[in-house]
Design a protein around this motif. Structure first.
Motif, short mmCIF file in Angstrom:
data_model
loop_
_atom_site.label_atom_id
_atom_site.label_comp_id
_atom_site.label_asym_id
_atom_site.label_seq_id
_atom_site.Cartn_x
_atom_site.Cartn_y
_atom_site.Cartn_z
N ARG A 106 0.83 -1.21 0.00
CA ARG A 106 0.00 0.00 0.00
C ARG A 106 0.87 1.27 0.00
NH1 ARG A 106 -5.40 -1.15 1.05
NH2 ARG A 106 -5.78 -3.33 1.67
N LEU A 107 1.87 1.26 -0.88
CA LEU A 107 2.74 2.41 -1.03
C LEU A 107 2.22 3.31 -2.15
CD1 LEU A 107 6.21 0.61 -0.73
CD2 LEU A 107 4.88 1.73 1.07
N SER A 108 2.92 4.41 -2.39
CA SER A 108 2.44 5.40 -3.36
C SER A 108 3.42 5.59 -4.51
CB SER A 108 2.20 6.75 -2.66
OG SER A 108 3.40 7.25 -2.11
N CYS A 109 2.87 6.04 -5.64
CA CYS A 109 3.69 6.25 -6.83
C CYS A 109 3.24 7.52 -7.54
CB CYS A 109 3.55 5.06 -7.78
SG CYS A 109 4.55 5.19 -9.28
N TYR A 110 4.23 8.27 -8.04
CA TYR A 110 3.97 9.47 -8.83
C TYR A 110 4.40 9.17 -10.26
CZ TYR A 110 3.45 14.45 -9.90
OH TYR A 110 3.03 15.65 -10.42
N TYR A 130 -3.38 -2.55 -10.10
CA TYR A 130 -2.85 -2.50 -8.74
C TYR A 130 -3.80 -1.67 -7.87
CZ TYR A 130 1.24 -3.71 -11.58
OH TYR A 130 2.11 -4.30 -12.49
N PRO A 131 -4.93 -2.24 -7.49
CA PRO A 131 -5.98 -1.47 -6.79
C PRO A 131 -5.56 -0.90 -5.43
CG PRO A 131 -6.46 -3.82 -6.76
CD PRO A 131 -5.34 -3.63 -7.72
N ASP A 132 -4.55 -1.49 -4.81
CA ASP A 132 -4.12 -0.99 -3.50
C ASP A 132 -2.92 -0.04 -3.60
OD1 ASP A 132 -6.09 -2.30 -1.99
OD2 ASP A 132 -4.94 -4.17 -2.05
N LEU A 133 -2.51 0.26 -4.82
CA LEU A 133 -1.46 1.25 -5.04
C LEU A 133 -2.06 2.64 -4.90
CD1 LEU A 133 1.39 2.15 -6.21
CD2 LEU A 133 0.29 2.05 -8.46
N HIS A 134 -1.40 3.48 -4.13
CA HIS A 134 -1.87 4.86 -3.98
C HIS A 134 -1.21 5.73 -5.05
CE1 HIS A 134 -3.08 8.68 -2.38
NE2 HIS A 134 -1.83 9.04 -2.17
N ASP A 160 6.43 7.28 -2.68
CA ASP A 160 7.47 6.30 -2.38
C ASP A 160 8.25 5.94 -3.64
OD1 ASP A 160 6.81 5.65 0.50
OD2 ASP A 160 4.89 5.17 -0.45
N ILE A 161 7.57 5.98 -4.78
CA ILE A 161 8.17 5.65 -6.07
C ILE A 161 7.85 6.78 -7.03
CG2 ILE A 161 8.20 4.03 -8.01
CD1 ILE A 161 7.15 1.90 -5.99
N VAL A 162 8.85 7.24 -7.79
CA VAL A 162 8.63 8.28 -8.79
C VAL A 162 9.11 7.74 -10.13
CG1 VAL A 162 9.09 10.65 -9.50
CG2 VAL A 162 8.94 10.10 -7.06
N LEU A 163 8.18 7.50 -11.04
CA LEU A 163 8.51 7.00 -12.37
C LEU A 163 8.59 8.20 -13.30
CD1 LEU A 163 6.10 3.92 -12.53
CD2 LEU A 163 8.51 3.98 -11.81
N VAL A 164 9.78 8.40 -13.89
CA VAL A 164 10.04 9.59 -14.71
C VAL A 164 10.18 9.17 -16.17
CG1 VAL A 164 11.50 11.61 -15.02
CG2 VAL A 164 11.20 10.63 -12.73
N ALA A 165 9.21 9.56 -16.98
CA ALA A 165 9.19 9.16 -18.39
C ALA A 165 9.34 10.38 -19.27
CB ALA A 165 7.88 8.43 -18.70
#
Length: 244
Positions: A106-110, A130-134, A160-165
């Motif tokens: 249950r962590l978060s991602c930008y 990923y329904p429990d991903l914030h 918690d995670i930053v995906l940079v595209a």
């Protein structure tokens, strides 16, 4: 570069030499559990050539904690140098595994980058799978590299995670320039992986991936990538001729 991971130096870049499972379970998961930030570069021949030619970009890549061997050319070069790598660590798979782990914990991602439409579709796909991903937030990739409002938006999201595209070289440059601004977060340049997540681009079938021919599949499907493939050949020639 994190000194706790074995590496192989190719064209003056240090690529991690480990399995994807070990990298995830014993490295990245610990960063997330301890809320320690880190910077991942998905290294391939094109990135290696760009780093050789562009000092600012080279400094950005060298500032990363981990450069993963994402590309058959890197594995071939390592084997030629008699320093064989354990396996390819594909950026797309690492991204997927990070999202799966974030879902479990249950962590978060930008999601930062790509067009507005692709970004929106990628986030929607992540929410379905990923329904429990914030979802900490999202922003398209059409902004000035030093726009402080974007940096602040990502920082205050607490992701918690930053995906940079943002594509090469912008994504690595953006992370390197602003990394010190953040207190936590696993930052990873994901390039076209977000297009695959969004369903805009189809990934190669498993058969092609197992044979390390994903690059050829992508070339056949996207002929405009031919110039990028030339960078792969340049990389291999430089390795073979020891001109790095």
């Amino acid at each position: 570069m994190n000194e706790n991971v074995d590496t192989v130096r190719i064209m003056n870049l240090d690529f991690i030499n480990t399995t994807q499972e070990n990298f995830l379970n014993n490295v990245l998961h610990k960063h997330l559990q301890n809320e320690e930030k880190c910077f991942i570069v998905t290294g391939n021949p094109e990135i290696s050539i760009r780093a050789r030619e562009d000092r600012e970009y080279r400094d950005a890549v060298k500032a990363a904690d981990y450069v993963i061997p994402d590309g058959a050319g890197i594995l071939i070069a390592a084997k030629y140098m008699k320093q064989p790598m354990q396996e390819r660590v594909a950026g797309y798979d690492v991204m997927r595994d990070l999202l799966a782990y974030a879902n479990e914990q249950r962590l978060s991602c930008y999601f930062l980058g790509a067009t507005e439409e692709v970004n929106r579709k990628a986030v929607a796909a992540a929410e379905r799978e990923y329904p429990d991903l914030h979802i900490a937030g999202r922003h398209h990739g059409f902004f000035d590299m030093d726009d402080p409002s974007v940096v602040e938006e990502v920082r205050t999201s607490g992701a918690d995670i930053v995906l940079v595209a943002l594509g090469l070289p912008r994504q690595e440059l953006w992370i390197a320039r602003h990394f010190d601004t953040f207190d936590k977060g696993v930052f990873m340049g994901v390039g076209g992986s977000i297009d695959v997540l969004a369903g805009e681009v189809k990934r190669a079938p498993d058969f092609w991936i197992r044979l390390n021919l994903e690059w050829l599949y992508r070339l056949l499907k996207q002929p405009f990538r031919f110039k990028r493939i030339l960078k792969v050949f340049e990389f291999m020639m430089r390795v073979f001729l020891k001109r790095s």
